[in-house]
Design a protein around this motif. Structure first.
Motif, PDB file in Angstrom:
ATOM      1  N   ALA A 181       1.195  -1.222  -0.400  1.00 45.43           N
ATOM      2  CA  ALA A 181      -0.015   0.514   0.195  1.00 45.43           C
ATOM      3  C   ALA A 181       0.672   0.936  -0.122  1.00 45.43           C
ATOM      4  N   ARG A 182       0.240   2.661  -0.712  1.00 49.83           N
ATOM      5  CA  ARG A 182       0.899   3.415  -0.149  1.00 49.83           C
ATOM      6  C   ARG A 182       0.545   4.333   0.998  1.00 49.83           C
ATOM      7  N   LEU A 183       1.479   5.414   1.537  1.00 54.17           N
ATOM      8  CA  LEU A 183       0.903   6.295   2.284  1.00 54.17           C
ATOM      9  C   LEU A 183       0.891   7.534   2.008  1.00 54.17           C
ATOM     10  N   LYS A 184      -1.106   7.585   2.225  1.00 52.32           N
ATOM     11  CA  LYS A 184      -1.108   9.516   2.173  1.00 52.32           C
ATOM     12  C   LYS A 184      -0.135   9.985   2.165  1.00 52.32           C
ATOM     13  N   ASP A 185      -0.158  11.410   1.108  1.00 47.71           N
ATOM     14  CA  ASP A 185       0.555  12.112   1.470  1.00 47.71           C
ATOM     15  C   ASP A 185       0.357  12.772   2.856  1.00 47.71           C
ATOM     16  N   ILE A 186       2.027  13.240   3.316  1.00 49.90           N
ATOM     17  CA  ILE A 186       1.799  13.209   5.046  1.00 49.90           C
ATOM     18  C   ILE A 186       1.570  14.915   5.230  1.00 49.90           C
ATOM     19  N   ALA A 187       1.635  15.145   4.412  1.00 46.31           N
ATOM     20  CA  ALA A 187       0.953  16.881   4.634  1.00 46.31           C
ATOM     21  C   ALA A 187      -0.326  16.911   4.460  1.00 46.31           C
ATOM     22  N   ALA A 188      -1.087  16.248   3.563  1.00 47.41           N
ATOM     23  CA  ALA A 188      -2.222  15.763   4.002  1.00 47.41           C
ATOM     24  C   ALA A 188      -2.748  15.497   5.415  1.00 47.41           C
ATOM     25  N   ALA A 189      -2.617  13.937   5.228  1.00 55.06           N
ATOM     26  CA  ALA A 189      -2.969  13.243   6.276  1.00 55.06           C
ATOM     27  C   ALA A 189      -1.915  13.254   7.504  1.00 55.06           C
ATOM     28  N   GLY A 190      -1.375  13.628   7.627  1.00 50.44           N
ATOM     29  CA  GLY A 190      -0.360  13.865   9.117  1.00 50.44           C
ATOM     30  C   GLY A 190       0.678  12.825   8.836  1.00 50.44           C
ATOM     31  N   GLY A 191       0.611  11.607   8.020  1.00 50.79           N
ATOM     32  CA  GLY A 191       1.341  10.249   8.501  1.00 50.79           C
ATOM     33  C   GLY A 191       1.255   9.014   7.740  1.00 50.79           C
ATOM     34  N   GLY A 192       0.798   8.142   8.870  1.00 50.75           N
ATOM     35  CA  GLY A 192       1.264   6.450   8.696  1.00 50.75           C
ATOM     36  C   GLY A 192      -1.044   5.887   7.773  1.00 50.75           C
ATOM     37  N   VAL A 193      -1.497   6.761   6.999  1.00 50.60           N
ATOM     38  CA  VAL A 193      -2.451   6.474   6.670  1.00 50.60           C
ATOM     39  C   VAL A 193      -2.710   5.947   4.931  1.00 50.60           C
ATOM     40  N   PHE A 194      -2.944   5.099   5.088  1.00 50.43           N
ATOM     41  CA  PHE A 194      -3.188   3.621   3.310  1.00 50.43           C
ATOM     42  C   PHE A 194      -4.033   3.683   2.544  1.00 50.43           C
ATOM     43  N   ASP A 195      -3.404   5.362   1.734  1.00 51.02           N
ATOM     44  CA  ASP A 195      -5.068   5.354   0.606  1.00 51.02           C
ATOM     45  C   ASP A 195      -4.876   4.207  -0.856  1.00 51.02           C
ATOM     46  N   ILE A 196      -4.279   3.462  -1.478  1.00 52.18           N
ATOM     47  CA  ILE A 196      -3.871   2.589  -2.406  1.00 52.18           C
ATOM     48  C   ILE A 196      -3.420   1.412  -1.724  1.00 52.18           C
ATOM     49  N   TRP A 197      -4.057   0.248  -2.625  1.00 48.27           N
ATOM     50  CA  TRP A 197      -3.684  -0.678  -1.869  1.00 48.27           C
ATOM     51  C   TRP A 197      -3.535  -1.849  -3.394  1.00 48.27           C
ATOM     52  N   GLY A 198      -2.059  -2.711  -3.421  1.00 49.10           N
ATOM     53  CA  GLY A 198      -2.539  -3.736  -4.389  1.00 49.10           C
ATOM     54  C   GLY A 198      -3.645  -4.553  -4.007  1.00 49.10           C
ATOM     55  N   GLN A 199      -3.731  -5.894  -5.238  1.00 48.71           N
ATOM     56  CA  GLN A 199      -4.774  -6.718  -4.836  1.00 48.71           C
ATOM     57  C   GLN A 199      -4.427  -7.328  -3.946  1.00 48.71           C
ATOM     58  N   GLY A 200      -3.526  -7.936  -2.778  1.00 49.53           N
ATOM     59  CA  GLY A 200      -3.289  -8.722  -2.238  1.00 49.53           C
ATOM     60  C   GLY A 200      -3.018 -10.142  -2.942  1.00 49.53           C
ATOM     61  N   THR A 201      -1.939 -10.568  -1.807  1.00 51.33           N
ATOM     62  CA  THR A 201      -1.202 -12.288  -1.790  1.00 51.33           C
ATOM     63  C   THR A 201      -1.784 -12.782  -1.003  1.00 51.33           C
ATOM     64  N   MET A 202      -1.801 -13.824  -0.636  1.00 50.53           N
ATOM     65  CA  MET A 202      -2.155 -15.424  -0.129  1.00 50.53           C
ATOM     66  C   MET A 202      -0.538 -15.509   0.200  1.00 50.53           C
ATOM     67  N   VAL A 203      -0.086 -16.197   1.623  1.00 53.79           N
ATOM     68  CA  VAL A 203       0.784 -16.842   1.364  1.00 53.79           C
ATOM     69  C   VAL A 203       0.675 -17.730   2.843  1.00 53.79           C
ATOM     70  N   THR A 204       0.694 -19.082   2.067  1.00 53.74           N
ATOM     71  CA  THR A 204       0.601 -20.266   2.936  1.00 53.74           C
ATOM     72  C   THR A 204       1.883 -20.693   3.826  1.00 53.74           C
ATOM     73  N   VAL A 205       1.600 -20.831   4.756  1.00 54.69           N
ATOM     74  CA  VAL A 205       3.106 -21.539   5.325  1.00 54.69           C
ATOM     75  C   VAL A 205       2.626 -22.550   6.348  1.00 54.69           C
ATOM     76  N   SER A 206       3.591 -23.438   4.920  1.00 57.65           N
ATOM     77  CA  SER A 206       2.139 -25.022   5.646  1.00 57.65           C
ATOM     78  C   SER A 206       4.023 -26.556   5.189  1.00 57.65           C
ATOM     79  N   SER A 207       3.923 -27.554   6.652  1.00 55.83           N
ATOM     80  CA  SER A 207       5.234 -28.517   5.960  1.00 55.83           C
ATOM     81  C   SER A 207       4.199 -29.180   5.028  1.00 55.83           C
TER      82      SER A 207
END
Lengths: 122, 107
Positions: free
Chosen positions: A96-122
């Protein structure tokens, strides 16, 4: 319009290293902060860490010892590595992208990727 | 670590209802709070930042309020597209944590 496209291995064995990449399209990689967030199946969201083009990083203290986030400015990409994975690391991972710090003040996420499922299994 | 607690965990409501979700922080975070909407199989969508600022393109039926440790998200006149899970998230300093989520279901 900035878009994020992510990819990486979806099935890992315990103790292996998770590796994901996120590409930034339609905008500049420089000047913004970029982040990784994960969501175990059926559960809530957990922030992993963030980075900017000059490799300034900020990590979740609970994962800091196992996480590396790094940029590849020549390709407009950034990556996540999480080592020594266990079943507890099974999750959908989002970039994800952090929204412009000047506008939002810091760690806000405005644009996201589609997601990747990661499974950990033996 | 700053802990975020949302209530309720599940909310059953009807189309046209006005609903309110509460988020409490374990310590003061000023107005450094965001709200997201997530639908099944999709990435979260930013609705509100700085406690009450509406993200561009988000309908004005969504509103946020609060400061310090207590915050609310209100949805006026719930529509079918609004049935989803909502998360609050604090971003005080270099720390970022999410609430556990509130699922808004059809009654």
């Amino acid at each position: 319009q900035v878009q994020l496209q992510q990819w990486g291995a979806g099935l890992l064995k315990p103790s292996e290293t998770l590796s994901l990449t996120c590409a930034v399209y339609g905008g500049s990689f420089n000047g913004d902060y970029w982040t990784w967030i994960r969501q175990p199946p059926g559960k809530g969201l957990e922030w992993i860490g963030e980075i900017n083009h000059s490799e300034s990083t900020n990590y979740n203290p609970s994962l800091k010892s196992r996480v590396t986030i790094s940029p590849d400015t020549s390709k407009n990409q950034f990556s996540l590595k999480l080592n020594s994975v266990t079943a507890a690391d099974t999750a959908v991972y989002y970039c994800a992208r952090l929204k412009d710090i000047a506008a939002a003040g810091g760690g806000v996420f405005d644009i996201w990727g589609q997601g990747t499922m990661v499974t950990v299994s033996s | 670590d700053i802990q975020m607690t949302q209530s309720p965990s599940t909310l059953s409501a009807s189309v046209g209802d006005r609903v309110t979700i509460t988020c409490r922080a374990s310590q003061s975070i000023s107005s450094w709070l965001a709200w997201y909407q997530q639908k099944p199989g999709k990435a979260p969508k930013l609705l509100i930042y700085k406690a009450s600022s509406l993200e561009s393109g988000v309908p004005s039926k969504f509103s946020g309020s609060g400061s310090g440790t207590e915050f609310t998200l209100t949805i006026s006149s719930l529509q079918p597209d609004d049935f989803a899970t909502y998360y609050c998230q604090q971003y005080n300093g270099y720390s970022r944590t999410f609430g556990q989520g509130t699922k808004v279901e059809i009654k």
